[in-house]
Scaffold this motif. Structure first.
Motif, PDB file in Angstrom:
ATOM      1  N   HIS A 174      -2.630  12.380   0.292  1.00  0.00           N
ATOM      2  CA  HIS A 174      -3.150  11.915   1.577  1.00  0.00           C
ATOM      3  C   HIS A 174      -2.583  12.674   2.758  1.00  0.00           C
ATOM      4  O   HIS A 174      -1.428  13.104   2.724  1.00  0.00           O
ATOM      5  CB  HIS A 174      -2.835  10.419   1.773  1.00  0.00           C
ATOM      6  N   THR A 175      -3.409  12.794   3.785  1.00  0.00           N
ATOM      7  CA  THR A 175      -2.918  13.314   5.058  1.00  0.00           C
ATOM      8  C   THR A 175      -3.624  12.526   6.131  1.00  0.00           C
ATOM      9  O   THR A 175      -4.856  12.569   6.227  1.00  0.00           O
ATOM     10  CB  THR A 175      -3.217  14.820   5.185  1.00  0.00           C
ATOM     11  N   LEU A 176      -2.882  11.758   6.877  1.00  0.00           N
ATOM     12  CA  LEU A 176      -3.516  10.944   7.912  1.00  0.00           C
ATOM     13  C   LEU A 176      -2.566  10.555   9.032  1.00  0.00           C
ATOM     14  O   LEU A 176      -1.344  10.616   8.886  1.00  0.00           O
ATOM     15  CB  LEU A 176      -4.170   9.705   7.305  1.00  0.00           C
ATOM     16  N   LEU A 177      -3.199  10.170  10.124  1.00  0.00           N
ATOM     17  CA  LEU A 177      -2.466   9.696  11.299  1.00  0.00           C
ATOM     18  C   LEU A 177      -2.837   8.246  11.533  1.00  0.00           C
ATOM     19  O   LEU A 177      -4.020   7.880  11.458  1.00  0.00           O
ATOM     20  CB  LEU A 177      -2.872  10.517  12.524  1.00  0.00           C
ATOM     21  N   VAL A 178      -1.845   7.419  11.800  1.00  0.00           N
ATOM     22  CA  VAL A 178      -2.109   6.003  12.055  1.00  0.00           C
ATOM     23  C   VAL A 178      -1.364   5.555  13.312  1.00  0.00           C
ATOM     24  O   VAL A 178      -0.392   6.195  13.740  1.00  0.00           O
ATOM     25  CB  VAL A 178      -1.661   5.106  10.873  1.00  0.00           C
ATOM     26  N   LEU A 179      -1.825   4.437  13.845  1.00  0.00           N
ATOM     27  CA  LEU A 179      -1.102   3.785  14.928  1.00  0.00           C
ATOM     28  C   LEU A 179      -0.540   2.489  14.357  1.00  0.00           C
ATOM     29  O   LEU A 179      -1.288   1.624  13.880  1.00  0.00           O
ATOM     30  CB  LEU A 179      -2.060   3.485  16.095  1.00  0.00           C
ATOM     31  N   GLY A 181       6.040  11.066   3.530  1.00  0.00           N
ATOM     32  CA  GLY A 181       5.259  11.727   2.481  1.00  0.00           C
ATOM     33  C   GLY A 181       5.912  13.037   2.107  1.00  0.00           C
ATOM     34  O   GLY A 181       6.663  13.618   2.908  1.00  0.00           O
ATOM     35  N   GLY A 182       5.640  13.493   0.889  1.00  0.00           N
ATOM     36  CA  GLY A 182       6.315  14.672   0.334  1.00  0.00           C
ATOM     37  C   GLY A 182       6.397  15.871   1.262  1.00  0.00           C
ATOM     38  O   GLY A 182       7.447  16.523   1.358  1.00  0.00           O
ATOM     39  N   VAL A 183       5.313  16.163   1.992  1.00  0.00           N
ATOM     40  CA  VAL A 183       5.288  17.364   2.843  1.00  0.00           C
ATOM     41  C   VAL A 183       6.292  17.244   3.998  1.00  0.00           C
ATOM     42  O   VAL A 183       6.769  18.250   4.526  1.00  0.00           O
ATOM     43  CB  VAL A 183       3.843  17.612   3.360  1.00  0.00           C
ATOM     44  N   THR A 184       6.654  16.025   4.364  1.00  0.00           N
ATOM     45  CA  THR A 184       7.591  15.859   5.486  1.00  0.00           C
ATOM     46  C   THR A 184       9.040  16.164   5.082  1.00  0.00           C
ATOM     47  O   THR A 184       9.945  16.093   5.908  1.00  0.00           O
ATOM     48  CB  THR A 184       7.492  14.459   6.131  1.00  0.00           C
ATOM     49  N   ALA A 185       9.224  16.535   3.817  1.00  0.00           N
ATOM     50  CA  ALA A 185      10.540  17.050   3.404  1.00  0.00           C
ATOM     51  C   ALA A 185      10.707  18.480   3.930  1.00  0.00           C
ATOM     52  O   ALA A 185      11.808  19.020   3.959  1.00  0.00           O
ATOM     53  CB  ALA A 185      10.650  17.043   1.880  1.00  0.00           C
ATOM     54  N   ASN A 186       9.595  19.075   4.344  1.00  0.00           N
ATOM     55  CA  ASN A 186       9.594  20.485   4.773  1.00  0.00           C
ATOM     56  C   ASN A 186      10.327  20.681   6.113  1.00  0.00           C
ATOM     57  O   ASN A 186       9.960  20.100   7.125  1.00  0.00           O
ATOM     58  CB  ASN A 186       8.120  20.928   4.894  1.00  0.00           C
ATOM     59  N   GLY A 207       2.217   7.182  13.153  1.00  0.00           N
ATOM     60  CA  GLY A 207       2.693   7.554  11.834  1.00  0.00           C
ATOM     61  C   GLY A 207       1.901   8.746  11.309  1.00  0.00           C
ATOM     62  O   GLY A 207       0.667   8.750  11.387  1.00  0.00           O
ATOM     63  N   LEU A 208       2.608   9.757  10.823  1.00  0.00           N
ATOM     64  CA  LEU A 208       1.939  10.882  10.149  1.00  0.00           C
ATOM     65  C   LEU A 208       2.343  10.835   8.688  1.00  0.00           C
ATOM     66  O   LEU A 208       3.528  10.929   8.363  1.00  0.00           O
ATOM     67  CB  LEU A 208       2.370  12.218  10.767  1.00  0.00           C
ATOM     68  N   ILE A 209       1.354  10.674   7.811  1.00  0.00           N
ATOM     69  CA  ILE A 209       1.639  10.701   6.372  1.00  0.00           C
ATOM     70  C   ILE A 209       1.040  11.987   5.813  1.00  0.00           C
ATOM     71  O   ILE A 209      -0.159  12.238   5.961  1.00  0.00           O
ATOM     72  CB  ILE A 209       1.011   9.481   5.659  1.00  0.00           C
ATOM     73  N   ALA A 210       1.871  12.801   5.215  1.00  0.00           N
ATOM     74  CA  ALA A 210       1.395  14.054   4.620  1.00  0.00           C
ATOM     75  C   ALA A 210       1.991  14.139   3.223  1.00  0.00           C
ATOM     76  O   ALA A 210       3.178  14.414   3.054  1.00  0.00           O
ATOM     77  CB  ALA A 210       1.813  15.243   5.470  1.00  0.00           C
ATOM     78  N   SER A 211       1.155  13.844   2.237  1.00  0.00           N
ATOM     79  CA  SER A 211       1.656  13.833   0.855  1.00  0.00           C
ATOM     80  C   SER A 211       0.720  14.633  -0.036  1.00  0.00           C
ATOM     81  O   SER A 211      -0.151  15.356   0.462  1.00  0.00           O
ATOM     82  CB  SER A 211       1.766  12.384   0.375  1.00  0.00           C
ATOM     83  N   ASN A 261       0.865  -1.174   0.000  1.00  0.00           N
ATOM     84  CA  ASN A 261       0.000   0.000   0.000  1.00  0.00           C
ATOM     85  C   ASN A 261       0.915   1.242   0.000  1.00  0.00           C
ATOM     86  O   ASN A 261       1.726   1.425   0.918  1.00  0.00           O
ATOM     87  CB  ASN A 261      -0.884  -0.041   1.259  1.00  0.00           C
ATOM     88  N   HIS A 262       0.757   2.066  -1.020  1.00  0.00           N
ATOM     89  CA  HIS A 262       1.638   3.224  -1.189  1.00  0.00           C
ATOM     90  C   HIS A 262       1.615   4.160   0.031  1.00  0.00           C
ATOM     91  O   HIS A 262       2.661   4.709   0.422  1.00  0.00           O
ATOM     92  CB  HIS A 262       1.220   3.981  -2.455  1.00  0.00           C
ATOM     93  N   ILE A 263       0.444   4.340   0.624  1.00  0.00           N
ATOM     94  CA  ILE A 263       0.335   5.286   1.757  1.00  0.00           C
ATOM     95  C   ILE A 263       1.157   4.753   2.944  1.00  0.00           C
ATOM     96  O   ILE A 263       1.951   5.480   3.535  1.00  0.00           O
ATOM     97  CB  ILE A 263      -1.128   5.466   2.221  1.00  0.00           C
TER      98      ILE A 263
END
Ligand code: KG4
Ligand code: ZN
Length: 370
Positions: A177-182, A307-312, A170-174, A148-150
């Motif tokens: 998608h933007t989501l929080l997982v355990l 995710g891409g935004v976490t390059a920030n 886990g915080l995925i910000a791309s 799963n890519h996310i």
């Protein structure tokens, strides 16, 4: 593809006898390193990587190759799906050949399994990677791992040589998608919250377009905001104190309202910088606060972002400013955006758990969720 399949069929026949002998040695090889080929083609990046994993250790990149179509889509201010898929077809074989020649002495026999991102993403782009993976799995008689890519975005963090203690948030910000997982374990990932409308990266891209900063918007906004410390604009922090869901479309509309008031062609350089800065502050503050809250609620000892935004850089600063007590795992900057190594990394854990699929049953899932 046809020629490749035929060649693999011949190789496959020759390998049948060898494979029988090899299965007798299986018990021995199970303790050895697993070398996985990771394939990523869900959008406008073609990523191929070889990832190696020993039992009880974090995966390590042997080689990662990425072709990015960023420059092509800059002209249209966003990804054109048909062009993205066509470029994937054009680029994937030269990349595969390079990897095989330079890292595998010309033969894919050394890999233990093939892994591919099967969704979510653009259907035409996904089909390129998935068809290649299925062909290799069938032709070489290698196990196939669907990824799963996310979820894979978080596994770029596992490639940072860190000891990662689970459970983790886990915080995925791309861009999608933007989501929080355990992450309880590698096969138990629970959704805690997600965006109700736009993804964080999508908001960066749309706001950059409004401010005439070009595509992709995230790096452009980050660059122009550098060195700025305050803004005369005040933008909302959507849902900041409400649960673990996100919403970014209202924030984008708030920028649009400010731009319309001034007049898009009357925007001064200063106003452009201050709006970009304030927008970035709003997004990173929301992301950082919710990550902090999720860690606090679950008492997770690790926080992994991807995710891409976490390059920030400002996002990473803001997370530290929040006073996060959990250990923060961030991806290497070139692995924050789409790549094959994160696919190989996630697959290396799934493969250890025996989670493989029959190539006949693998389908692309453009709308796959977590
Ligand atoms: O993870 P990714 O490569 O692709 C998806 O799976 O969507 O993320 C791409 C997104 C784009 O929206 C891009 O603007 C954003 O990540 N991005 C950034 C930065 N670099 C890429 N956003 C904020 N700051 C950055 N430095
Ligand atoms: Zn992605």
């Amino acid at each position: 593809m046809f020629i490749l399949t035929n060649k693999l069929l011949i190789d496959k026949e020759q390998n049948l006898v060898k494979n029988e002998a090899m299965s007798k040695q299986k018990a021995k090889t199970d303790n050895q390193k697993n070398l996985i080929l990771g394939i990523e083609t869900s959008c406008d990046e073609t990523g191929l990587a070889l990832v190696e994993k020993s039992p009880k250790q974090s995966p390590v990149i042997k080689r990662s190759l990425i072709y990015s179509q960023e420059k092509i889509h800059q002209k249209t201010g966003g990804v054109v799906p048909e062009i993205a898929a066509r470029k994937q077809v054009e680029k994937i074989f030269p990349l595969l050949n390079k990897l095989v020649e330079e890292e595998l002495e010309g033969s894919l026999e050394k890999i233990k399994a093939v892994a591919v991102s099967h969704g979510p993403g653009l259907v035409g782009s996904l089909l390129v990677g998935v068809n290649l993976a299925k062909t290799l799995s069938f032709g070489l008689d290698k196990p196939l791992v669907k990824v799963n890519h996310i979820k894979a975005h978080l596994y770029a963090g596992f490639l940072t040589e860190e000891e990662i203690e689970l459970p983790a948030i886990g915080l995925i910000a791309s861009g999608g998608h933007t989501l929080l997982v355990l992450i309880k374990s590698h096969d138990k990932i629970k959704l805690l919250g997600s965006t109700k409308d736009d993804a964080a990266g999508e908001a960066f891209d749309k706001v950059a377009k409004l401010l005439k900063l070009g595509y992709p918007g995230g790096p452009a906004i980050e660059k122009i905001s550098q060195g700025t410390k305050k803004s005369s604009f005040n933008l909302p922090r959507p849902l900041i104190d409400k649960g673990l869901d996100f919403s970014f479309s209202g924030l984008k509309t708030a920028v649009l309202t400010r731009v319309k008031k001034i007049g898009r062609n009357n925007l001064s350089d200063q106003e452009q910088v201050e709006l970009a800065y304030e927008f970035q502050e709003a997004v990173v503050e929301v992301l950082a606060k919710k990550l902090f809250k999720a860690c606090k609620n679950t008492k997770a000892k690790t926080a992994i972002i991807g995710g891409g935004v976490t390059a920030n850089k400002r996002l990473k600063e803001k997370i530290k400013e929040e006073g996060l007590t959990a250990k923060l795992v961030t991806p290497r900057i070139d692995l924050a955006t789409d790549n094959g190594a994160m696919i190989g990394a996630r697959a290396s854990f799934l493969f250890e758990k025996g989670l493989t699929v029959d190539w006949r049953k693998l389908e692309v899932k453009p709308n796959l969720s977590i």
